[in-house]
Design a protein around this motif. Structure first.
Motif, mmCIF file in Angstrom:
data_model
loop_
_atom_site.group_PDB
_atom_site.id
_atom_site.type_symbol
_atom_site.label_atom_id
_atom_site.label_comp_id
_atom_site.label_asym_id
_atom_site.label_seq_id
_atom_site.Cartn_x
_atom_site.Cartn_y
_atom_site.Cartn_z
ATOM 1 N N ALA A 125 8.148 41.527 -42.074
ATOM 2 C CA ALA A 125 7.859 41.180 -40.669
ATOM 3 C C ALA A 125 7.882 39.668 -40.436
ATOM 4 O O ALA A 125 8.284 39.214 -39.362
ATOM 5 C CB ALA A 125 6.510 41.758 -40.253
ATOM 6 N N ASP A 126 7.442 38.876 -41.414
ATOM 7 C CA ASP A 126 7.468 37.423 -41.209
ATOM 8 C C ASP A 126 8.890 36.870 -41.256
ATOM 9 O O ASP A 126 9.199 35.923 -40.529
ATOM 10 C CB ASP A 126 6.565 36.729 -42.240
ATOM 11 N N LYS A 188 15.563 25.598 -45.451
ATOM 12 C CA LYS A 188 14.205 25.653 -45.966
ATOM 13 C C LYS A 188 13.227 24.847 -45.124
ATOM 14 O O LYS A 188 12.135 25.320 -44.783
ATOM 15 C CB LYS A 188 14.216 25.114 -47.394
ATOM 16 N N TYR A 189 13.635 23.665 -44.748
ATOM 17 C CA TYR A 189 12.748 22.804 -43.985
ATOM 18 C C TYR A 189 12.338 23.506 -42.687
ATOM 19 O O TYR A 189 11.171 23.568 -42.335
ATOM 20 C CB TYR A 189 13.449 21.471 -43.688
ATOM 21 N N LEU A 190 13.342 24.068 -42.023
ATOM 22 C CA LEU A 190 13.089 24.733 -40.742
ATOM 23 C C LEU A 190 12.182 25.946 -40.905
ATOM 24 O O LEU A 190 11.185 26.113 -40.192
ATOM 25 C CB LEU A 190 14.430 25.138 -40.131
ATOM 26 N N ARG A 191 12.504 26.820 -41.891
ATOM 27 C CA ARG A 191 11.673 28.012 -42.104
ATOM 28 C C ARG A 191 10.241 27.631 -42.474
ATOM 29 O O ARG A 191 9.295 28.262 -42.025
ATOM 30 C CB ARG A 191 12.252 28.911 -43.203
ATOM 31 N N ARG A 195 6.976 28.619 -40.552
ATOM 32 C CA ARG A 195 5.984 29.405 -41.278
ATOM 33 C C ARG A 195 4.616 28.744 -41.292
ATOM 34 O O ARG A 195 3.599 29.386 -41.067
ATOM 35 C CB ARG A 195 6.500 29.627 -42.711
ATOM 36 N N HIS A 196 4.602 27.431 -41.538
ATOM 37 C CA HIS A 196 3.310 26.766 -41.755
ATOM 38 C C HIS A 196 2.713 26.167 -40.495
ATOM 39 O O HIS A 196 1.495 26.054 -40.377
ATOM 40 C CB HIS A 196 3.454 25.691 -42.830
ATOM 41 N N ASP A 197 3.569 25.753 -39.539
ATOM 42 C CA ASP A 197 3.027 25.078 -38.356
ATOM 43 C C ASP A 197 2.967 25.988 -37.129
ATOM 44 O O ASP A 197 1.996 25.963 -36.380
ATOM 45 C CB ASP A 197 3.873 23.842 -38.003
ATOM 46 N N LEU A 198 4.024 26.752 -36.936
ATOM 47 C CA LEU A 198 4.139 27.469 -35.667
ATOM 48 C C LEU A 198 3.497 28.854 -35.711
ATOM 49 O O LEU A 198 2.700 29.223 -34.836
ATOM 50 C CB LEU A 198 5.631 27.601 -35.323
#
Lengths: 439, 439
Positions: A125-126, A188-191, A195-198
């Motif tokens: 799901a993520d 990777k940077y975008l994901r 994942r961590h901020d949004l």
């Protein structure tokens, strides 16, 4: 006792029980959990691992990690190595798209060769949420928001309803070992940012955000299917196939205030880019035309005519009579009446003999062909769209033949049977049609 | 010299030049900028201000701020006060929904009374984004993602393409004064969280995120229109109106693998909630039924029958002959041939006399009525959907009469004319049909 994962698989995909399943395993958390889950179900499984050679020694480390695991657990494994960078460069693709093309074409090849039924991947799901947001930030259409499908064609994603947290918890509880997945390099940077901020903020606003998204996406898919229905219905009203060309009746089409949307839907798959030029043709001078790499659209009086640039499709048709048991040209087919269905693969179909009308016709596929792919509950689909979805190359597409009965497609030969002629409980006479080596 | 805002208004809404425009002004940044912009354009404007009495003295402070501004600038102003909380309680609505209902019904009332043409509101791109995200976090359908429309019916939102930053900059450069807007009380925490925590990350991922969203939403609207086309086309194939009932042919309907989506589309506006029960009717026993507050669906052999619970619609029809110039019952109409169009409002329509067929028929509206609303480029729409969009109450809906010609709707009387009978450049004979006081 089964976990909720296994219960989900059993209830959502009950047909998997007696099937032969490939598992796409990278060695990361998600796919190692998927593998662990499937080992405990009574399915016949084999592991597929692609080494994309994008991270030097690390890639080979992943490969031997999986190889060891499978050896220890007596699981058949197929591995392959790709020169992904070279392929990406040759075909002018991003590394990520290149890796996906290579992976899926190898998957489909192996399905055929090894006579397996499905490929399972460990998307969750993520992953789905991250893909949704990436598409959203870039600007996308409805298709980009409907999400990763749980099941499409022969790919099944049984972990799709579950969050990364739940998968991690299962791994920890079951002492599952995995390799930290540093693939998706370009992405990777975008994901990670997503994942961590949004995502944490979205989950703070609604702790059930992943469920809300699933609901949203199921509504979006319904709307998308309806939009596709409209596209096909209007197509059938305004389009007429003339040989390899498609003629669009502009007088009819222009009655629709949103005709541009339809033109886009129909012409999109033929590689056109200059959309405004195409829309301008509608009210433009007779004789004007717009080109894509392989097709052109010509304005001719009250008609738009779509034509292939080269005469790439032969025009011959070949008839198969009711007493023919063999065809030798332009490809080899064998036809026989049988009492039981045997092995089922893309090289043979079984049809209800009372549903077909002789003579059957053998011909090349046309740009406008529509059929009802087997397994899609009677939904209509354009053959060209199927080829696109299955990522067939131009050369592969050129080789495809159609078997039809009374102008209805029975078989996109070697690719997909039509739903309308399939065997049912009421079938009394089964005809097997088998493709032998092509000429 | 005009700003980019004014250039946008002039190019996107060129028809506003000679129109009478209401501006909805709360006194906050956005609406004060809109007001300032419009003051410099050659339009006839008046300000509308609602005092929702949700913030005690502060609400009255806003009201007198606007009143003073309009007095100083010689701008006509209409204000009203609502007991929003009481209304919300009476109708079991959230404060926010209650405020919206009150505001828009007052707006539409004033449009009629004062014979104004449009209402302009100051919604901007960040409002649109926040609404998108709120809907997304709650789970929504396609409609919830297509965004705030730039123009719907008689509401126009000229600032929609612009970000809050740009509007703020304009306000600062032009020394515009505004009241800090602390409305949206119930929603404030959520909007602020989205505005301050979430949106900056999206804009960091893509600095042009607002543009990407506009592109996405225009694609989504295209898909939604196509889905609506499908809904209407399939409806015309499977539904048949019998008096006030609608009969759905299940044999036809069940051929569609996604028939549930269509049932949902058609029945949604009739207040049903038990969707699974309705879907179960399709294969259920004859005689089973499902109820909403005002309607029921009955399974009867191979048909689903939708019926209103009460006999709320009279069945009489009244004919208007070619030589009639006046109708006095059941409502008062006057018909006359004219040479020029005069004032245009909801109380009178002008039709191409050569497009209509006598006798015209006067009847109550039916559940299944479909017409082509004037100004929608020939798109078909259900009359019931129009009522829903215009937020007509049940009592208002009961009063509506239809004028039809050869079974085509000419006028949803007092609400909307049909596109098909409108005056065009080629019109040679104009018929004016005017509604006088209802009985």
């Amino acid at each position: 006792m089964f976990s909720k994962f296994q219960n989900h698989i059993a209830s959502r995909f009950p047909f998997l029980g007696d099937k032969k399943l490939f598992l796409a395993v990278s060695g990361g958390l998600d796919s190692m959990v998927l593998l662990h889950l499937l080992q405990q179900l009574p399915c016949q499984i084999a592991v597929l691992h692609c080494n994309f050679q994008l991270r030097g020694l690390e890639s080979f480390g992943d490969q031997s990690f999986i190889q060891d695991y499978c050896d220890r657990n007596n699981i058949p494994i197929f591995t392959t190595q790709f020169d992904t960078e070279a392929f990406a460069k040759d075909y002018k693709l991003s590394t990520q798209v290149a890796a996906r093309e290579l992976r899926y074409s190898w998957f489909y090849e192996l399905l055929e060769e090894e006579k397996f039924d499905y490929i399972l991947t460990a998307h969750h799901a993520d992953d789905n949420l991250e893909t949704f947001i990436i598409n959203l930030t870039r600007g996308t259409g409805l298709e980009g928001l409907t999400g990763i499908p749980e099941e499409n064609d022969r790919i099944i994603r049984p972990l799709l309803p579950f969050s990364r947290d739940k998968i991690l918890k299962y791994a920890q509880e079951n002492n599952i070992d995995w390799r930290e997945d540093s693939s998706n390099a370009s992405n990777k940077y975008l994901r990670n940012k997503i994942r961590h901020d949004l995502v944490p903020i979205l989950k703070e606003i609604n702790p059930n955000f992943l469920n809300a998204l699933q609901k949203t996406q199921s509504y979006l898919r319904e709307s998308q299917e309806m939009a596709e229905d409209a596209s096909i219905m209007i197509y059938q009203q305004v389009a007429k196939e003339e040989g390899e060309d498609i003629h669009f009746d502009l007088n009819q089409l222009k009655k629709l205030p949103n005709y541009k949307s339809y033109l886009y839907q129909w012409l999109n798959e033929f590689g056109f880019l200059a959309w405004n030029d195409i829309y301008d043709l509608v009210d433009g001078q007779s004789g004007k035309q717009v080109f894509s790499a392989e097709f052109r659209v010509l304005k001719n009086r009250d008609t738009l005519i779509l034509s292939p640039l080269s005469q790439r499709l032969e025009k011959e048709e070949f008839e198969i009579g009711v007493s023919d048991t063999e065809v030798n040209f332009p490809l080899k087919l064998r036809l026989c009446n049988i009492s039981h269905i045997t092995v089922h693969d893309n090289k043979a179909i079984f049809v209800d003999a009372e549903k077909i009308q002789f003579p059957l016709v053998l011909r090349k596929w046309n740009t406008g062909d529509i059929f009802q792919p087997f397994g899609m509950n009677g939904k209509s689909k354009k053959v060209s769209k199927l080829f696109k979805d299955e990522k067939l190359s131009l050369i592969e597409k050129e080789k495809i033949w159609i078997l039809s009965s009374a102008n209805q497609i029975v078989w996109v030969i070697g690719v997909r049977q039509d739903e309308r002629f399939k065997i049912e409980n009421t079938t009394r006479k089964i005809l097997k049609i088998e493709l032998h080596n092509e000429l």
